[in-house]
Write a protein that holds these residues in place. Sequence first.
Motif, mmCIF file in Angstrom:
data_model
loop_
_atom_site.group_PDB
_atom_site.id
_atom_site.type_symbol
_atom_site.label_atom_id
_atom_site.label_comp_id
_atom_site.label_asym_id
_atom_site.label_seq_id
_atom_site.Cartn_x
_atom_site.Cartn_y
_atom_site.Cartn_z
ATOM 1 N N GLY A 257 0.772 -1.225 0.000
ATOM 2 C CA GLY A 257 0.000 0.000 0.000
ATOM 3 C C GLY A 257 0.808 1.282 0.000
ATOM 4 N N VAL A 258 2.132 1.182 0.086
ATOM 5 C CA VAL A 258 2.962 2.384 0.165
ATOM 6 C C VAL A 258 2.961 3.158 -1.149
ATOM 7 N N SER A 259 2.983 2.462 -2.254
ATOM 8 C CA SER A 259 3.091 3.109 -3.569
ATOM 9 C C SER A 259 1.755 3.564 -4.132
ATOM 10 N N GLU A 260 0.664 3.121 -3.517
ATOM 11 C CA GLU A 260 -0.697 3.422 -3.973
ATOM 12 C C GLU A 260 -0.998 2.806 -5.346
ATOM 13 N N VAL A 261 -0.342 1.690 -5.653
ATOM 14 C CA VAL A 261 -0.622 0.996 -6.914
ATOM 15 C C VAL A 261 -2.061 0.504 -6.961
ATOM 16 N N GLU A 262 -2.686 0.341 -5.793
ATOM 17 C CA GLU A 262 -4.068 -0.156 -5.757
ATOM 18 C C GLU A 262 -5.031 0.773 -6.485
ATOM 19 N N ARG A 263 -4.634 2.022 -6.700
ATOM 20 C CA ARG A 263 -5.491 2.953 -7.451
ATOM 21 C C ARG A 263 -5.700 2.487 -8.889
ATOM 22 N N TYR A 264 -4.785 1.675 -9.376
ATOM 23 C CA TYR A 264 -4.856 1.226 -10.772
ATOM 24 C C TYR A 264 -5.212 -0.259 -10.874
ATOM 25 N N ALA A 265 -5.583 -0.866 -9.764
ATOM 26 C CA ALA A 265 -5.814 -2.309 -9.728
ATOM 27 C C ALA A 265 -7.293 -2.642 -9.670
#
Length: 601
Positions: free
Chosen positions: A543-551
């Motif tokens: 969750g540090v990179s906020e990649v979940e915004r694109y997942a």
Amino acid sequence: MCGIIGCVGRDAETLDVLLSGLDSLEYRGYDSAGVALANGSVAVEKREGELGHLKNAVAAGGDTSDLRGPAGIGHTRWSTHGPPSDENAHPHTDCAGEVAVVHNGIIENYDELKADLLDAGHEFDSDTDSEVVPHLVEDALADGATPEEAFRAAVARLEGSYALAAVFGDSEAILATREGSPLVLGVADNAAYLASDVPAFLEYTDRVVYLDDGEFARLESGSWTVTDREGRLLEKSVSRVEWDAEQTAKSGYDHYMLKEIHEQPQALRKCLRGRVDELTGTVDVDALAGLAAESVQFVACGTSYHAALFGAQSLREAGVPAQAFLASEYATSPPPVSDGTLVVGITQSGETADTLSALREAKNRGVETLAMTNVVGSTASRECDRTLFIRAGPEIGVAATKTFSSQVVACNLLSASLAEQGDARDVVEALRDLPGQVQEILDSSRAEQVAERFVYSEGYFFIGRGHHHPVALEGALKMKEITYEHAEGFPAGELKHGPLALVTSETPVFAVVTGRGEKATKTIGNVKEVEARDAPVVAVTDGVSEVERYADAVLEIPETHPRVAPVLANVQLQLVAYFVAKQLGRSIDKPRNLAKSVTVE
């Protein structure tokens, strides 16, 4: 690969012991099974397919008096020469049916031997290389040799790798030998056992004797002897197995694989216990004491190779030149070495033929060798200069899970021991928290829901950078092994160099992204590339990179050190593969065509 079990001294119980032992060896992978018992003559029963087919054949026989006697051998076959069939199943017998033999490995000169035997009037019933052995024994018996002399004479003519066991109609002994394929004896007060792996007889005894290449064993009721090729008596030490039969049971889990995934916190604690000092941030491993290396070469296969890739990168980051090689390539095309080279063989079983060949090549070239293995007494542990045991405990499922996690941790220990630079203290602190973090994932993972969503996909892609590249490869391998579905793993940046042509809305991409910085930023860029092609993205992230915004879906892991995060990410991917396979109804613990310990090259 194939499994061998032998028992002498149990009399009326011999058949039950053999069948029980074959049950315990099913995890090694097989396509047929059989038994042979000696009681004045040799009685054989064997069947293609699952062990249940053999059991049904034995039960259907009604009166099984022929399948009783003081000495017996059993076998599960993994095909190399000839397809699965009743005829190609072991044990194999001579023309007269007076000797029965089981064999693991490959007889490389069997064509020549078979031609000679056919010319001499022998008749063969199978397509296997193994059947030459009982006929060679028969020839020697016809010349007046004793059973033991005939067995030795036959073995002397063989080229290749083998673990062999034989019973004779007029003898109450089992004769056995090994060359490049594992064989272990189990000793008890009034009985003796032999097997290709300890679980086959562990419920009867925990006292074991490991055979080395070129050694011969004779087992009789309540006694055993080991001799060398010339027949000289050898003094062999008796060891005790540290784990018991209960540890090889499913313990309420649907599959061994799921049980072993859930055993990872315990396995990691054992791997670390007594080896790290949290106060000083140092590593102290007896097996690595005084070890120095100017460069390191890892050799391994399959899952272990992925751990080797991790280990090599960890060492390079710490200032030690290191490379990882597929063991099967290393043995035939070895790279240059110097006096300061250390060759590390990573092998779960310690019996992987390709890895043993690579390690032997290294020893022949005069460099120091280190075995990183799970099995005390294995060939790798005996032949290498040093051994770092990963302490994962017995792993029965064919698809490696807890052993991979323990291998990655062991690679961290090796790196910290050899490195002159780096952040060992931070790594040690992260390793301290690792078992609890794995348990956190096991308690809260949404992998089953992700599996339900993508179970009928056309294929699966896995990407990661740096230390997550090996995790991507391992995630794809697990998916392939137990689901039989197409899956590929890549360094994240390589997806656009060709494989992107395969990406569609029906091919989910699992992206491992942790921490912040350049690796995470660039991997998110790769995520956007596949997202633009309508591919669903599953982010495995802290969750540090906020990649979940694109997942499209997220599998969460706790935040930790970059060299420890791969273990956590891998646990999530193990669970995804398991649940996809379960929903597809696959044979999870015994995937088709695969074996636990690959003992042929």
